[in-house]
Motif scaffolding. Structure first.
Motif, short mmCIF file in Angstrom:
data_model
loop_
_atom_site.label_atom_id
_atom_site.label_comp_id
_atom_site.label_asym_id
_atom_site.label_seq_id
_atom_site.Cartn_x
_atom_site.Cartn_y
_atom_site.Cartn_z
N UNK A 45 -75.86 6.55 -0.49
CA UNK A 45 -76.18 5.13 -0.63
C UNK A 45 -75.68 4.56 -1.95
N UNK A 46 -75.70 5.38 -3.01
CA UNK A 46 -75.22 4.97 -4.34
C UNK A 46 -74.73 6.21 -5.05
N UNK A 47 -73.67 6.04 -5.85
CA UNK A 47 -73.07 7.21 -6.49
C UNK A 47 -72.62 6.88 -7.90
N UNK A 48 -73.04 7.71 -8.85
CA UNK A 48 -72.62 7.57 -10.24
C UNK A 48 -72.86 8.87 -10.97
N UNK A 49 -72.33 9.03 -12.18
CA UNK A 49 -72.47 10.29 -12.90
C UNK A 49 -73.90 10.58 -13.39
N UNK A 50 -74.78 9.56 -13.36
CA UNK A 50 -76.16 9.76 -13.81
C UNK A 50 -77.19 9.59 -12.70
N UNK A 51 -76.77 9.10 -11.54
CA UNK A 51 -77.72 8.90 -10.45
C UNK A 51 -76.99 8.85 -9.11
N UNK A 52 -77.51 9.60 -8.14
CA UNK A 52 -76.96 9.59 -6.78
C UNK A 52 -78.11 9.36 -5.81
N UNK A 53 -77.97 8.39 -4.91
CA UNK A 53 -78.97 8.08 -3.89
C UNK A 53 -78.43 8.55 -2.55
N UNK A 54 -79.25 9.34 -1.83
CA UNK A 54 -78.82 9.91 -0.56
C UNK A 54 -79.82 9.52 0.52
N UNK A 55 -79.33 9.07 1.66
CA UNK A 55 -80.22 8.78 2.78
C UNK A 55 -80.61 10.09 3.45
N UNK A 57 -82.78 9.85 6.14
CA UNK A 57 -83.48 9.34 7.31
C UNK A 57 -84.73 8.60 6.89
N UNK A 58 -85.88 9.25 6.99
CA UNK A 58 -87.14 8.62 6.62
C UNK A 58 -87.34 8.55 5.12
N UNK A 59 -86.55 9.30 4.36
CA UNK A 59 -86.66 9.34 2.91
C UNK A 59 -85.33 9.01 2.26
N UNK A 60 -85.40 8.48 1.05
CA UNK A 60 -84.22 8.37 0.20
C UNK A 60 -84.42 9.38 -0.92
N UNK A 61 -83.42 10.21 -1.14
CA UNK A 61 -83.47 11.21 -2.20
C UNK A 61 -82.65 10.69 -3.36
N UNK A 62 -83.30 10.57 -4.53
CA UNK A 62 -82.62 10.11 -5.74
C UNK A 62 -82.48 11.30 -6.68
N UNK A 63 -81.24 11.61 -7.01
CA UNK A 63 -80.95 12.71 -7.93
C UNK A 63 -80.52 12.08 -9.25
N UNK A 64 -81.18 12.48 -10.35
CA UNK A 64 -80.86 11.94 -11.67
C UNK A 64 -80.39 13.07 -12.57
N UNK A 65 -79.51 12.73 -13.52
CA UNK A 65 -79.04 13.73 -14.46
C UNK A 65 -77.83 13.25 -15.22
N UNK A 85 -81.77 16.47 -13.87
CA UNK A 85 -83.01 16.33 -14.62
C UNK A 85 -84.19 15.91 -13.75
N UNK A 86 -83.91 15.30 -12.59
CA UNK A 86 -85.00 14.85 -11.72
C UNK A 86 -84.50 14.66 -10.30
N UNK A 87 -85.41 14.92 -9.35
CA UNK A 87 -85.16 14.65 -7.94
C UNK A 87 -86.38 13.88 -7.45
N UNK A 88 -86.15 12.69 -6.93
CA UNK A 88 -87.24 11.81 -6.50
C UNK A 88 -87.10 11.52 -5.01
N UNK A 89 -88.22 11.57 -4.30
CA UNK A 89 -88.25 11.24 -2.87
C UNK A 89 -88.94 9.89 -2.71
N UNK A 90 -88.27 8.96 -2.05
CA UNK A 90 -88.80 7.61 -1.88
C UNK A 90 -88.87 7.29 -0.39
#
Length: 91
Positions: A45-55, A57-65, A85-90
């Motif tokens: 869903x979004x891509x960058x060197x410090x944050x990646x958002x992945x669909x 399905x029912x959750x969005x996974x946000x990877x930070x670092x 540094x972090x993995x967030x489930x939204x």
């Protein structure tokens, strides 16, 4: 437990498959702080060197670092490397 949760649990046991597969949820594997593997993704869903958002399905996974990189991706699996540094489930 709600009706749907009970149904999914019974189906999982009856079919002898993990509950996440039956529910259509993503499966995450974090290896140290440098590698994240994800199965059952639905796209980036979004891509960058410090944050990646992945669909998922029912959750969005946000990877930070730092220095995050999408190393491999096919229709069902992906691999992210870098200093995680972090993995967030939204929902």
């Amino acid at each position: 437990m709600d009706k749907m949760g009970g149904l999914l649990e019974r189906a999982s046991r009856a079919l002898d498959v993990p509950g996440d597969v039956v529910a259509g949820l993503p499966r995450l594997e974090l290896i140290g702080d440098g590698e994240l593997r994800m199965e059952s993704h639905r796209g980036i869903l979004a891509y960058g060197p410090e944050e990646i958002h992945i669909s998922g399905g029912k959750l969005v996974v946000i990877v930070r670092g730092k220095g995050l990189e999408l190393r491999a991706m096919n229709p069902t699996e992906l691999l992210i490397t870098g200093q995680i540094t972090a993995v967030e489930l939204v929902r």
